[in-house]
Design an enzyme around this catalytic site. Structure first.
Site, PDB file in Angstrom:
ATOM      1  CD  GLU A 234      -3.118  -0.759   2.178  1.00  0.00           C
ATOM      2  OE1 GLU A 234      -4.095  -0.044   1.902  1.00  0.00           O
ATOM      3  OE2 GLU A 234      -2.956  -1.278   3.296  1.00  0.00           O
ATOM      4  CG  HIS A 235       4.628   1.443   0.161  1.00  0.00           C
ATOM      5  ND1 HIS A 235       4.548   0.486   1.147  1.00  0.00           N
ATOM      6  CD2 HIS A 235       5.674   1.085  -0.622  1.00  0.00           C
ATOM      7  CE1 HIS A 235       5.490  -0.409   0.976  1.00  0.00           C
ATOM      8  NE2 HIS A 235       6.197  -0.078  -0.095  1.00  0.00           N
ATOM      9  CB  ALA A 236       4.229   4.662  -4.920  1.00  0.00           C
TER      10      ALA A 236
END
Length: 318
Positions: A234-236
């Protein structure tokens, strides 16, 4: 008030509805037996269907549809373009008792474009992410990520909105030679076939950096013992590149470049997934025995992470 809708630019309140709030936008329609209390705020072009109740400390954005039999209690914050299905239930008190009023009220958020299915139950303090979809009858006990699709009791992630599901079995790259790769529909994300050697002594798979793995890593980490209901990632990353191999079991990876999204199932030790910078990634549907190995091009840097999907989209535009 008239009992038929006026021109779309005007507020319409049915003759058998009660709208006490002065903060209801143009083009909104409040139908029979609905009741909007004085402190509520409702945006433009909303559709408030029969037998809807909206309490005082409630904010509703623009172009929201609230179907029949829904009650919006204090603390609910509804963003633009949300759909709330018939008889969906929201709660705002974790430990309700008659004549005992909690202070402050727990806030619950529905992100822009989210959809809540008929008869779903949303517990207090839950955040439903932008464009997420909650299935009919689901009981949501935890936050729902942006674009996630959840169902069941308790609700679990079963997919992602608009994510093309990529099958990583024989039809994808198994017939091709070791070292081959396939471009996904998401910008820069590729699936790689790693070499496999089998003989009487056992089986070996390997990868060479800057050949099968398209960079030289400075760090690795492993993820395991993840309960099937839990979501990782749930991130970049702004700069960091990653290469994922599920060395045991299986895991689904959803990748998103802000325009297109795709789900890739890693279920073969000879498959690797390359993630370039500025790609949103989520790992979920871990099998009970899953062991995920991740190579990273950079040392750990918390400032390299983008952890909010809205901030990721803003960074792409910037």
């Amino acid at each position: 008030m008239p009992d038929h809708p006026p021109r779309s630019s005007e507020l319409f309140v049915h003759a058998q509805a009660i709208c006490e709030s002065p903060h209801v936008g143009e083009g909104t329609r409040v139908w029979a037996f609905a009741h909007v209390l004085p402190g509520a705020t409702v945006g433009r072009d909303c559709n408030i269907c029969d037998h809807v109740f909206i309490e005082n400390d409630v904010s509703v954005g623009n172009r929201v549809t609230i179907k029949c039999g829904v009650q919006l209690w204090d603390g609910l914050r509804v963003a633009d373009d949300v759909f709330i299905g018939p008889n969906a239930t929201f709660s705002n008190d974790k430990y309700p008792r008659s004549k005992h009023h909690q202070r402050p009220v727990v806030e619950t958020f529905l992100g822009a474009g989210a959809s809540i299915g008929a008869g779903a139950v949303i517990l207090p303090g839950v955040n439903i992410g932008a464009r997420a979809m909650v299935g009919a009858g689901a009981v949501v006990t935890y936050d729902v990520p942006p674009k996630a699709i959840v169902s069941g009791n308790p609700a679990r992630i079963v997919g992602y909105v608009d994510a093309k599901r990529q099958t990583t079995g024989a039809s994808l790259i198994r017939p091709q030679a070791s070292g081959d790769s396939v471009q996904t529909s998401v910008r820069g994300v590729t699936i790689h076939r790693l070499p496999l050697v089998e003989d009487l002594r056992g089986t070996l798979t390997a990868g060479e950096f800057e050949r099968q793995v398209p960079f030289t890593p400075l760090r690795y980490f492993m993820v395991f013992n993840v309960p099937g209901k839990d979501v990782r990632g749930e991130h970049a990353h702004r700069r960091c590149k990653q290469f994922l191999v599920c060395v045991r079991g299986s895991v689904a990876v959803m990748v998103d470049d802000g325009v297109k999204s795709e789900e890739v199932e890693l279920n073969d030790v000879c498959l690797g997934l390359y993630l370039p910078p500025m790609v949103w990634a989520v790992q979920y549907r871990y099998s009970a025995d899953a062991l995920l190995l991740v190579f990273a091009s950079d040392h750990y840097d918390p400032d390299d992470y983008i952890r909010e999907y809205s901030a990721f989209l803003a960074a792409l535009e910037g």
